[in-house]
Design a protein around this motif. Structure first.
Motif, PDB file in Angstrom:
ATOM      1  N   UNK A  69     -18.796 -51.203 -10.061  1.00 40.04           N
ATOM      2  CA  UNK A  69     -18.884 -50.654  -8.709  1.00 40.04           C
ATOM      3  C   UNK A  69     -17.579 -50.840  -7.953  1.00 40.04           C
ATOM      4  N   UNK A  70     -16.833 -51.872  -8.322  1.00 38.96           N
ATOM      5  CA  UNK A  70     -15.603 -52.193  -7.587  1.00 38.96           C
ATOM      6  C   UNK A  70     -14.372 -51.880  -8.411  1.00 38.96           C
ATOM      7  N   UNK A  71     -13.238 -51.811  -7.746  1.00 42.69           N
ATOM      8  CA  UNK A  71     -11.954 -51.552  -8.415  1.00 42.69           C
ATOM      9  C   UNK A  71     -11.533 -52.763  -9.234  1.00 42.69           C
ATOM     10  N   UNK A  72     -10.660 -52.579 -10.223  1.00 43.60           N
ATOM     11  CA  UNK A  72     -10.274 -53.686 -11.102  1.00 43.60           C
ATOM     12  C   UNK A  72      -9.291 -54.672 -10.496  1.00 43.60           C
ATOM     13  N   UNK A  73      -8.773 -54.370  -9.315  1.00 42.99           N
ATOM     14  CA  UNK A  73      -7.792 -55.284  -8.712  1.00 42.99           C
ATOM     15  C   UNK A  73      -6.490 -55.289  -9.477  1.00 42.99           C
ATOM     16  N   UNK A  74      -6.053 -56.478  -9.859  1.00 42.53           N
ATOM     17  CA  UNK A  74      -4.765 -56.631 -10.534  1.00 42.53           C
ATOM     18  C   UNK A  74      -4.871 -56.620 -12.054  1.00 42.53           C
ATOM     19  N   UNK A  75      -6.013 -56.268 -12.579  1.00 43.28           N
ATOM     20  CA  UNK A  75      -6.168 -56.254 -14.036  1.00 43.28           C
ATOM     21  C   UNK A  75      -5.267 -55.195 -14.660  1.00 43.28           C
ATOM     22  N   UNK A  76      -4.789 -55.499 -15.856  1.00 40.33           N
ATOM     23  CA  UNK A  76      -3.920 -54.570 -16.576  1.00 40.33           C
ATOM     24  C   UNK A  76      -4.780 -53.597 -17.382  1.00 40.33           C
ATOM     25  N   UNK A  77      -5.141 -52.474 -16.753  1.00 38.41           N
ATOM     26  CA  UNK A  77      -5.965 -51.475 -17.420  1.00 38.41           C
ATOM     27  C   UNK A  77      -5.819 -50.164 -16.663  1.00 38.41           C
ATOM     28  N   UNK A  78      -6.297 -49.093 -17.262  1.00 37.65           N
ATOM     29  CA  UNK A  78      -6.299 -47.810 -16.582  1.00 37.65           C
ATOM     30  C   UNK A  78      -7.523 -47.732 -15.674  1.00 37.65           C
ATOM     31  N   UNK A  79      -7.338 -47.181 -14.490  1.00 29.85           N
ATOM     32  CA  UNK A  79      -8.422 -47.123 -13.520  1.00 29.85           C
ATOM     33  C   UNK A  79      -8.779 -45.670 -13.204  1.00 29.85           C
ATOM     34  N   UNK A  80     -10.080 -45.392 -13.217  1.00 24.26           N
ATOM     35  CA  UNK A  80     -10.573 -44.076 -12.838  1.00 24.26           C
ATOM     36  C   UNK A  80     -11.704 -44.266 -11.832  1.00 24.26           C
ATOM     37  N   UNK A  81     -11.511 -43.760 -10.635  1.00 30.98           N
ATOM     38  CA  UNK A  81     -12.542 -43.848  -9.607  1.00 30.98           C
ATOM     39  C   UNK A  81     -13.292 -42.518  -9.527  1.00 30.98           C
ATOM     40  N   UNK A  82     -14.610 -42.579  -9.674  1.00 28.66           N
ATOM     41  CA  UNK A  82     -15.445 -41.391  -9.510  1.00 28.66           C
ATOM     42  C   UNK A  82     -15.817 -41.254  -8.034  1.00 28.66           C
ATOM     43  N   UNK A  83     -15.573 -40.115  -7.421  1.00 30.16           N
ATOM     44  CA  UNK A  83     -15.954 -39.927  -6.016  1.00 30.16           C
ATOM     45  C   UNK A  83     -17.453 -39.686  -5.885  1.00 30.16           C
ATOM     46  N   UNK A  84     -17.939 -39.796  -4.666  1.00 28.88           N
ATOM     47  CA  UNK A  84     -19.343 -39.519  -4.399  1.00 28.88           C
ATOM     48  C   UNK A  84     -19.558 -38.066  -4.047  1.00 28.88           C
ATOM     49  N   UNK A  85     -20.814 -37.669  -3.964  1.00 31.52           N
ATOM     50  CA  UNK A  85     -21.138 -36.286  -3.632  1.00 31.52           C
ATOM     51  C   UNK A  85     -20.737 -35.929  -2.206  1.00 31.52           C
ATOM     52  N   UNK A  86     -20.649 -36.934  -1.328  1.00 27.74           N
ATOM     53  CA  UNK A  86     -20.224 -36.639   0.041  1.00 27.74           C
ATOM     54  C   UNK A  86     -18.777 -36.174   0.080  1.00 27.74           C
ATOM     55  N   UNK A  87     -17.996 -36.552  -0.943  1.00 26.62           N
ATOM     56  CA  UNK A  87     -16.603 -36.114  -1.039  1.00 26.62           C
ATOM     57  C   UNK A  87     -16.487 -34.765  -1.733  1.00 26.62           C
ATOM     58  N   UNK A  88     -17.464 -34.436  -2.565  1.00 27.81           N
ATOM     59  CA  UNK A  88     -17.437 -33.166  -3.313  1.00 27.81           C
ATOM     60  C   UNK A  88     -18.816 -32.502  -3.264  1.00 27.81           C
ATOM     61  N   UNK A  89     -19.241 -32.077  -2.080  1.00 28.37           N
ATOM     62  CA  UNK A  89     -20.571 -31.451  -1.962  1.00 28.37           C
ATOM     63  C   UNK A  89     -20.692 -30.151  -2.747  1.00 28.37           C
ATOM     64  N   UNK A  90     -19.572 -29.556  -3.098  1.00 27.05           N
ATOM     65  CA  UNK A  90     -19.629 -28.306  -3.869  1.00 27.05           C
ATOM     66  C   UNK A  90     -20.223 -28.518  -5.262  1.00 27.05           C
ATOM     67  N   UNK A  91     -20.305 -29.792  -5.697  1.00 26.23           N
ATOM     68  CA  UNK A  91     -20.864 -30.091  -7.020  1.00 26.23           C
ATOM     69  C   UNK A  91     -22.391 -30.111  -7.018  1.00 26.23           C
ATOM     70  N   UNK A  92     -23.007 -30.153  -5.839  1.00 29.46           N
ATOM     71  CA  UNK A  92     -24.454 -30.356  -5.753  1.00 29.46           C
ATOM     72  C   UNK A  92     -25.273 -29.222  -6.375  1.00 29.46           C
ATOM     73  N   UNK A  93     -25.000 -27.933  -6.067  1.00 27.78           N
ATOM     74  CA  UNK A  93     -25.850 -26.868  -6.631  1.00 27.78           C
ATOM     75  C   UNK A  93     -25.933 -26.887  -8.154  1.00 27.78           C
ATOM     76  N   UNK A  94     -24.796 -27.038  -8.818  1.00 26.91           N
ATOM     77  CA  UNK A  94     -24.812 -27.043 -10.283  1.00 26.91           C
ATOM     78  C   UNK A  94     -25.532 -28.275 -10.828  1.00 26.91           C
ATOM     79  N   UNK A  95     -25.352 -29.420 -10.161  1.00 28.83           N
ATOM     80  CA  UNK A  95     -26.037 -30.636 -10.595  1.00 28.83           C
ATOM     81  C   UNK A  95     -27.547 -30.492 -10.452  1.00 28.83           C
TER      82      UNK A  95
END
Length: 238
Positions: free
Chosen positions: A76-102
């Protein structure tokens, strides 16, 4: 399983999916609850042929990655200072255009045909993909659909803090009950209160889903305010 292309924000991160899979670093995926983090992490772990771990905290995720240098973590949280690749998934409130297809894909999974109620895809949708599925199942099994919410937070016309907190308390309670379709256990979890506290709030402010009126009881912090001290309206007259 839902197609990854349906997840919120795929147009941004999806273009780099194959590159993420091929990279030697560990991959840390995080985002709002129910946004598809576990779904994406499991898929990428399978494509990388590595293990996947759902981390309750950054510390436990870091400990697991120590033995899985190319592993995929869902958190649920970001990795902080860990040495890894980070990918954050946005919520539907940020991309409401995704709702109809979902919604269409979820309906197909549930064997639902025909037009769906517009209210099922209405924002706000806390919980994201999980909440969309819950809405769909409630409509399919119980005939329940989301009720309309008050547009925006209450107007704070009073001058004193106690009266304004009373108005905010009512707004948040009714919002939680509507979003939980009247399920009081779920509403209590959303508000972060005990069931006893929730019932005290409902007694005071009512339940808009079940059509219950509040008793009008005012908390002590409001009752002890003397109206003559300022121009705040009497909260009991609203």
């Amino acid at each position: 399983m839902l197609s990854l292309a349906l997840l919120p924000g795929f147009a941004q991160w999806g273009a780099h999916l194959e590159e993420l899979i091929a990279r030697p670093e560990a991959l840390w995926i995080h985002g709002p609850v129910g946004s598809g983090v576990s779904t994406l992490a499991a898929e990428l772990a399978a494509r990388r042929c590595v293990a996947m771990h759902e981390a309750a905290s950054t510390a436990t995720g870091a400990q697991w990655l120590a033995s899985e240098p190319r592993g995929v973590v869902a958190a649920r949280s970001a990795p902080g200072q860990l040495s890894c690749l980070e990918l954050r998934l946005p919520g539907l409130d940020e991309h409401p255009e995704a709702i109809p297809a979902l919604l269409a894909a979820l309906a197909a999974e549930e064997g639902l045909a025909g037009e769906l109620p517009v209210s099922l895809g209405a924002l706000p949708c806390p919980g994201n993909l999980r909440e969309l599925r819950n809405r769909l199942l409630r409509w399919k099994l119980l005939g329940q659909s989301p009720t309309s919410e008050q547009a925006g937070p209450p107007r704070f016309e009073a001058e004193d803090l106690a009266t304004n907190l009373h108005a905010l308390e009512r707004y948040l309670l009714h919002q939680a009950l509507r979003r939980a379709y009247g399920n009081r256990v779920e509403a209590a979890l959303r508000l972060g209160v005990s069931r006893r506290q929730l019932y005290l709030l409902i007694r005071r402010h009512g339940d808009p889903v079940r059509g219950e009126e509040g008793s009008g009881d005012l908390p002590h912090r409001v009752l002890k305010r003397r109206p003559a001290q300022n121009s705040s309206p009497d909260p009991g007259t609203r």
